[in-house]
Design a protein around this motif. Structure first.
Motif: not given
Length: 363
Positions: A58-66, A112-116, A130-137
């Motif tokens: 939940q909340d800041y569920t996860g993310g990855f970055g290179l 990418v970062i993901v919230f749920s 909180r809503p689902f949300a994600n960002l690819v950047y």
């Protein structure tokens, strides 16, 4: 120079070895004074499931970055450094790079970062979570090291897409591997269907105190001031420290530069003492004054669930603790991060906590 002055100068260099031949130590520059084309890479992975014994998702569920470092990140066809250059020129930040003893260092990151919400198995919209949300950047950064090292500056431009299907695919792929419940309800996410967004941020870090070459361990304490405008708009003040076997310059270590995911930062190899493998503990705290958070308040495109400004807390605290170890030219870090709640009431009024793994290599 008399003996007493020489002793004082030697002691100063031992306690704070920041300069070498008049230049900041650790610069990824060649003998001709040009930034190296390839410097190194970093891969970070954040997830609330990385907390030992945690079954949270939940909340800041996860993310990855290179992240890639070096001159290549401003010269490649995909680089957005020209856009960052134009914004820096408008804000006056570019003038810092034009000082006689200024050394710009470039980095870029794809992530990418993901919230749920707390209940990801329910397809129904839960209006008080909180809503689902994600960002690819894609992000480009410039860190300007100025000699003598009174301050070090950084600017970052991030452009991305909100509301794509990548959040769904990423979360369910991880849950398929871990045997967790699949996420449903992504049709209620922020900006569902896709919407472009951006963020521009600047920061300044300043060394407060350090002690090198004492019993083979060192410590550093610094503070940072930062501000951003875009999908997260805020100002912040942070205090950061590390202790142990340190072999990289203080300005290269910036765990405070993170809006959930880490901002791109240069990869710096051994520069303080040769032959020392790094092993140190680190931690810090940060206070944010947040004016806007797109992941909760939405953007221009209609979203089924958003929060108004008066439903959110705008002063947010954050703390973290981590450890870093080095094996040859590789470094591995683990960190636990905590943030005070941003939503005032309802099921979403939680204090997020998550773990992170960071792998880096310098060439």
């Amino acid at each position: 120079m008399n003996a007493a002055a020489q002793m004082g100068e030697s002691k100063k260099e031992t306690r704070l070895p920041t300069l070498q031949d008049g230049k900041p130590r650790g610069l990824p520059y060649d003998a001709e004074g040009k930034e190296l084309y390839h410097v190194g890479w970093t891969f970070h992975m954040d997830n609330d499931l990385l907390i030992p014994g945690s079954d949270r998702d939940q909340d800041y569920t996860g993310g990855f970055g290179l992240t890639l470092s070096g001159r290549q990140t401003k010269e490649k066809w995909w680089s957005i450094d020209p856009l960052l250059d134009g914004i820096d020129n408008s804000t006056g930040f570019k003038s810092l790079s034009q000082y006689k003893d200024a050394y710009p260092i470039h980095s870029a990151q794809l992530g990418v970062i993901v919230f749920s919400p707390s209940d990801i198995s329910n397809q129904q919209l839960k209006t008080n979570d909180r809503p689902f949300a994600n960002l690819v950047y894609l992000a480009n950064s410039r860190r300007v090291v100025i000699s003598p090292l009174d301050h070090v500056y950084q600017s970052v431009l991030t452009i991305g897409l909100l509301g794509t299907k990548i959040g769904t695919e990423l979360q369910n792929s991880i849950h398929d591997i871990t045997g967790s419940s699949l996420a449903k309800g992504w049709q209620h996410q922020i900006s569902d269907g896709g919407e472009p967004t951006f963020q521009y941020s600047v920061s300044r870090q300043t060394m407060l105190r350090s002690d090198f070459q004492k019993n083979n361990t060192e410590y550093e304490i610094k503070y940072s001031l930062a501000g951003s405008v875009g999908y997260i708009t805020e100002t912040s003040f942070s205090l950061t420290g590390r202790w142990g076997y340190i072999n990289t310059p203080w300005w290269s270590f910036t765990p405070e530069n993170a809006d959930y995911a880490y901002q791109p930062a240069p990869v710096i190899g051994d520069s303080v003492r040769k032959g020392i493998q790094e092993l140190y503990l680190w931690g810090g705290a940060k206070i944010r004054t947040r004016a806007y958070n797109t992941f909760l308040q939405g953007q221009f495109r209609n979203s089924e669930l958003t929060f108004d400004s008066d439903e959110l807390r705008h002063v947010i605290g954050e703390a973290w603790i981590g450890v870093t170890t080095q094996v040859k030219t590789y470094r591995i870090s683990y960190v636990v991060r905590y943030q005070t709640r941003e939503i005032k009431h309802g099921a979403g009024a939680r204090d997020p906590i998550w773990g992170g793994l960071i792998f880096s290599a310098n060439f």
